[in-house]
Write a protein that holds these residues in place. Sequence first.
Motif, PDB file in Angstrom:
ATOM      1  N   VAL A  56       4.336   2.616  14.443  1.00  0.00           N
ATOM      2  CA  VAL A  56       3.513   3.113  13.333  1.00  0.00           C
ATOM      3  C   VAL A  56       2.661   1.979  12.762  1.00  0.00           C
ATOM      4  CG1 VAL A  56       3.596   4.108  11.015  1.00  0.00           C
ATOM      5  CG2 VAL A  56       5.116   4.965  12.789  1.00  0.00           C
ATOM      6  N   GLY A  57       3.200   0.749  12.777  1.00  0.00           N
ATOM      7  CA  GLY A  57       2.414  -0.397  12.317  1.00  0.00           C
ATOM      8  C   GLY A  57       1.166  -0.618  13.157  1.00  0.00           C
ATOM      9  N   VAL A  58       1.265  -0.337  14.446  1.00  0.00           N
ATOM     10  CA  VAL A  58       0.093  -0.445  15.320  1.00  0.00           C
ATOM     11  C   VAL A  58      -0.967   0.570  14.912  1.00  0.00           C
ATOM     12  CG1 VAL A  58      -0.707  -0.151  17.698  1.00  0.00           C
ATOM     13  CG2 VAL A  58       1.413  -1.392  17.250  1.00  0.00           C
ATOM     14  N   CYS A  59      -0.539   1.727  14.404  1.00  0.00           N
ATOM     15  CA  CYS A  59      -1.481   2.758  13.940  1.00  0.00           C
ATOM     16  C   CYS A  59      -2.149   2.378  12.620  1.00  0.00           C
ATOM     17  CB  CYS A  59      -0.774   4.091  13.744  1.00  0.00           C
ATOM     18  SG  CYS A  59      -0.043   4.785  15.216  1.00  0.00           S
ATOM     19  N   GLY A  60      -1.575   1.416  11.905  1.00  0.00           N
ATOM     20  CA  GLY A  60      -2.066   1.057  10.580  1.00  0.00           C
ATOM     21  C   GLY A  60      -3.559   0.796  10.496  1.00  0.00           C
ATOM     22  N   PRO A  61      -4.134  -0.002  11.437  1.00  0.00           N
ATOM     23  CA  PRO A  61      -5.573  -0.262  11.357  1.00  0.00           C
ATOM     24  C   PRO A  61      -6.429   1.004  11.441  1.00  0.00           C
ATOM     25  CG  PRO A  61      -4.520  -1.816  12.843  1.00  0.00           C
ATOM     26  CD  PRO A  61      -3.485  -0.800  12.483  1.00  0.00           C
ATOM     27  N   ILE A  62      -6.007   1.954  12.270  1.00  0.00           N
ATOM     28  CA  ILE A  62      -6.786   3.183  12.432  1.00  0.00           C
ATOM     29  C   ILE A  62      -6.669   4.050  11.192  1.00  0.00           C
ATOM     30  CG2 ILE A  62      -7.070   5.276  13.818  1.00  0.00           C
ATOM     31  CD1 ILE A  62      -6.027   3.683  16.208  1.00  0.00           C
ATOM     32  N   VAL A  63      -5.458   4.148  10.638  1.00  0.00           N
ATOM     33  CA  VAL A  63      -5.256   4.926   9.412  1.00  0.00           C
ATOM     34  C   VAL A  63      -6.099   4.341   8.277  1.00  0.00           C
ATOM     35  CG1 VAL A  63      -3.564   5.548   7.648  1.00  0.00           C
ATOM     36  CG2 VAL A  63      -2.957   5.712  10.078  1.00  0.00           C
ATOM     37  N   THR A  64      -6.095   3.007   8.156  1.00  0.00           N
ATOM     38  CA  THR A  64      -6.904   2.334   7.129  1.00  0.00           C
ATOM     39  C   THR A  64      -8.383   2.588   7.344  1.00  0.00           C
ATOM     40  OG1 THR A  64      -5.236   0.596   6.894  1.00  0.00           O
ATOM     41  CG2 THR A  64      -7.440   0.099   6.079  1.00  0.00           C
ATOM     42  N   LEU A  65      -8.819   2.509   8.603  1.00  0.00           N
ATOM     43  CA  LEU A  65     -10.235   2.708   8.908  1.00  0.00           C
ATOM     44  C   LEU A  65     -10.673   4.129   8.576  1.00  0.00           C
ATOM     45  CD1 LEU A  65     -12.804   1.479  10.100  1.00  0.00           C
ATOM     46  CD2 LEU A  65     -12.036   2.229  12.360  1.00  0.00           C
ATOM     47  N   LEU A  66      -9.845   5.108   8.903  1.00  0.00           N
ATOM     48  CA  LEU A  66     -10.203   6.497   8.607  1.00  0.00           C
ATOM     49  C   LEU A  66     -10.379   6.723   7.105  1.00  0.00           C
ATOM     50  CD1 LEU A  66      -7.876   8.433  11.088  1.00  0.00           C
ATOM     51  CD2 LEU A  66     -10.365   8.334  11.159  1.00  0.00           C
ATOM     52  N   SER A  67      -9.437   6.234   6.312  1.00  0.00           N
ATOM     53  CA  SER A  67      -9.540   6.442   4.864  1.00  0.00           C
ATOM     54  C   SER A  67     -10.700   5.654   4.260  1.00  0.00           C
ATOM     55  CB  SER A  67      -8.233   6.050   4.184  1.00  0.00           C
ATOM     56  OG  SER A  67      -7.973   4.670   4.339  1.00  0.00           O
ATOM     57  N   SER A  68     -11.075   4.545   4.898  1.00  0.00           N
ATOM     58  CA  SER A  68     -12.171   3.737   4.352  1.00  0.00           C
ATOM     59  C   SER A  68     -13.507   4.466   4.427  1.00  0.00           C
ATOM     60  CB  SER A  68     -12.264   2.389   5.083  1.00  0.00           C
ATOM     61  OG  SER A  68     -12.628   2.550   6.436  1.00  0.00           O
ATOM     62  N   PHE A  69     -13.654   5.419   5.342  1.00  0.00           N
ATOM     63  CA  PHE A  69     -14.885   6.210   5.387  1.00  0.00           C
ATOM     64  C   PHE A  69     -14.994   7.127   4.170  1.00  0.00           C
ATOM     65  CE2 PHE A  69     -14.983   4.895   9.813  1.00  0.00           C
ATOM     66  CZ  PHE A  69     -16.337   4.729  10.036  1.00  0.00           C
ATOM     67  N   GLY A  70     -13.849   7.582   3.663  1.00  0.00           N
ATOM     68  CA  GLY A  70     -13.863   8.334   2.413  1.00  0.00           C
ATOM     69  C   GLY A  70     -14.344   7.483   1.259  1.00  0.00           C
ATOM     70  N   THR A  71     -13.942   6.205   1.259  1.00  0.00           N
ATOM     71  CA  THR A  71     -14.401   5.270   0.231  1.00  0.00           C
ATOM     72  C   THR A  71     -15.883   4.978   0.384  1.00  0.00           C
ATOM     73  OG1 THR A  71     -12.210   4.257   0.116  1.00  0.00           O
ATOM     74  CG2 THR A  71     -14.047   2.965  -0.734  1.00  0.00           C
ATOM     75  N   LEU A  72     -16.363   4.851   1.613  1.00  0.00           N
ATOM     76  CA  LEU A  72     -17.785   4.602   1.866  1.00  0.00           C
ATOM     77  C   LEU A  72     -18.649   5.630   1.147  1.00  0.00           C
ATOM     78  CD1 LEU A  72     -20.163   3.306   3.592  1.00  0.00           C
ATOM     79  CD2 LEU A  72     -19.661   5.088   5.270  1.00  0.00           C
ATOM     80  N   VAL A  73     -18.323   6.896   1.325  1.00  0.00           N
ATOM     81  CA  VAL A  73     -19.121   7.968   0.720  1.00  0.00           C
ATOM     82  C   VAL A  73     -18.775   8.148  -0.753  1.00  0.00           C
ATOM     83  CG1 VAL A  73     -19.691  10.427   0.821  1.00  0.00           C
ATOM     84  CG2 VAL A  73     -19.320   9.141   2.940  1.00  0.00           C
ATOM     85  N   ALA A 274       9.188  -7.662  17.186  1.00  0.00           N
ATOM     86  CA  ALA A 274       9.849  -7.983  15.914  1.00  0.00           C
ATOM     87  C   ALA A 274       8.850  -8.527  14.901  1.00  0.00           C
ATOM     88  CB  ALA A 274      10.976  -8.987  16.138  1.00  0.00           C
ATOM     89  N   LEU A 275       7.933  -9.384  15.362  1.00  0.00           N
ATOM     90  CA  LEU A 275       6.923  -9.949  14.460  1.00  0.00           C
ATOM     91  C   LEU A 275       5.964  -8.870  13.963  1.00  0.00           C
ATOM     92  CD1 LEU A 275       6.175 -13.324  16.279  1.00  0.00           C
ATOM     93  CD2 LEU A 275       7.134 -13.068  13.985  1.00  0.00           C
ATOM     94  N   ILE A 276       5.611  -7.915  14.832  1.00  0.00           N
ATOM     95  CA  ILE A 276       4.735  -6.817  14.407  1.00  0.00           C
ATOM     96  C   ILE A 276       5.455  -5.933  13.399  1.00  0.00           C
ATOM     97  CG2 ILE A 276       3.586  -4.702  15.162  1.00  0.00           C
ATOM     98  CD1 ILE A 276       2.778  -6.122  17.710  1.00  0.00           C
ATOM     99  N   ALA A 277       6.750  -5.674  13.622  1.00  0.00           N
ATOM    100  CA  ALA A 277       7.528  -4.906  12.640  1.00  0.00           C
ATOM    101  C   ALA A 277       7.571  -5.639  11.306  1.00  0.00           C
ATOM    102  CB  ALA A 277       8.944  -4.677  13.162  1.00  0.00           C
ATOM    103  N   CYS A 278       7.742  -6.976  11.355  1.00  0.00           N
ATOM    104  CA  CYS A 278       7.724  -7.789  10.137  1.00  0.00           C
ATOM    105  C   CYS A 278       6.371  -7.683   9.437  1.00  0.00           C
ATOM    106  CB  CYS A 278       8.020  -9.252  10.490  1.00  0.00           C
ATOM    107  SG  CYS A 278       7.705 -10.431   9.165  1.00  0.00           S
ATOM    108  N   ALA A 279       5.281  -7.817  10.219  1.00  0.00           N
ATOM    109  CA  ALA A 279       3.938  -7.726   9.638  1.00  0.00           C
ATOM    110  C   ALA A 279       3.701  -6.356   9.024  1.00  0.00           C
ATOM    111  CB  ALA A 279       2.887  -8.020  10.707  1.00  0.00           C
ATOM    112  N   THR A 280       4.228  -5.312   9.634  1.00  0.00           N
ATOM    113  CA  THR A 280       4.093  -3.959   9.098  1.00  0.00           C
ATOM    114  C   THR A 280       4.758  -3.855   7.731  1.00  0.00           C
ATOM    115  OG1 THR A 280       4.067  -3.020  11.334  1.00  0.00           O
ATOM    116  CG2 THR A 280       4.568  -1.524   9.513  1.00  0.00           C
ATOM    117  N   ILE A 281       5.954  -4.419   7.604  1.00  0.00           N
ATOM    118  CA  ILE A 281       6.661  -4.408   6.323  1.00  0.00           C
ATOM    119  C   ILE A 281       5.897  -5.211   5.281  1.00  0.00           C
ATOM    120  CG2 ILE A 281       8.751  -5.199   5.140  1.00  0.00           C
ATOM    121  CD1 ILE A 281      10.277  -4.590   7.766  1.00  0.00           C
TER     122      ILE A 281
END
Length: 461
Positions: A56-73, A274-281
Amino acid sequence: MKSSRQDLGKGSVPKLVLGLAVPAMIAQFVNVLYSLIDRVYIGNIPGVGDLALAGVGVCGPIVTLLSSFGTLVGLGGSILMAIRMGEGNNATARKVLANCFLMLVGLSALLTAGFLICREPLLRCFGASDATFPYADTYLTIYTAGTFFALMAVGLNYFITCQGYSTVGMAAVLIGAVANIILDPVFIFALNMGVAGAAAATVLSQFLSCAFTAWFLFCKPPIRIGLCRPDFPLMFRVAGMGFPPFLILATDSIILIAMNAVLQYYGGPEQGDALIACATIVQSCMALITGPMLGISSGTQAILSYNYGACRSDRVRQAARCVLRMCLGFTVIMFVVFQLLAGQIVRIFTSDASLLELSAWGLRVFTLGIIPLAVQYARVDGLTALARTRTSLALSLFRKAGFVLLTLALPAFFGARAAFYAEPLADVISACVSGTVFVLVFEPQLARREFHAAEQLFRED
């Protein structure tokens, strides 16, 4: 539904700032809970929690990017609409809102199709391993299918707040967050859906928030959503106004991508996941700081924009000072909390002893520069509210570029863990630059606005 509206051009400026900032802070904090609650429950799935959390942490950038388009408008359009309302030009304000609604509809369709088609290569590129890819793919597929609700809920909420209905904007976010808190354990554990249940609960919650927001804007405020022919020059102007805050959020995705890729590369097969899981947290916890602080700085932009449009420079100055003080006070409190209680905070995500120790260390490092970061948020969003989009864009790019470069460079010399020091270093450097630029351009910008308004009045006479 009864709702109180605040007059942005009258009354005590500190009370106005507080009245808009507190609900916006709460709304942003609750908005952060969407991903945070998902990750808490996912990290505690028996047997596969750590791998699922990394996926799910790997998905984080895409989730953030999608919501940022709402902020753009939403943020770009609401600033422009607030300026027109300050000028007393409500007809143009309605036109802005109508065109922004069309932009959100069009963007949601394009983004849904694009990310569904490209999700596999994107996830591989963003750091998904063979072990974490199934979890990442499941979560992203379901979440992306609900892009329309996510963009509408985020984007339209700004048009509620900029008309003075801050408590209604907060309520819209609360509806979704409370639903997510209730539905997550039901879908993940009771229905045994795992990661798919977390994504489905989030989409359903965003639908509820979207429905409430759209209902209010179609029926209640003075400036309501209406139908109109697309005005493409106006849309481009909205995009230009919203681009700096969009860039702040969108480049967060680039940073997450860079960090995940760097941690996977330098951590290797033994430590990468493990490091990616840590970064996600760590990044989830960091959002508890940046989310509410964005609520303060962006939620109060309507005060600056409205009074800037009305040529009330005294109120603009006072509001800018109040916003900075609130951001600084908030970050001081959060710095103390995260430095002292890092171990207890990360414990809600995992029970694995080694991951817990690593994440507590990472959280303390990541939050070392959050007090200077308050200057960056308050000053960049303040310049955006005054239509200084090029300046705020340059400052945003400066911080994000430094962040990415440090994320890539530090591990090459000091090992994978050094990537966590990129955040505080970039925060301190960018705060110094943004604070200096704001001092240099703020007063001249107010003076130009007053001059142009006086010139226009003279011509009309």
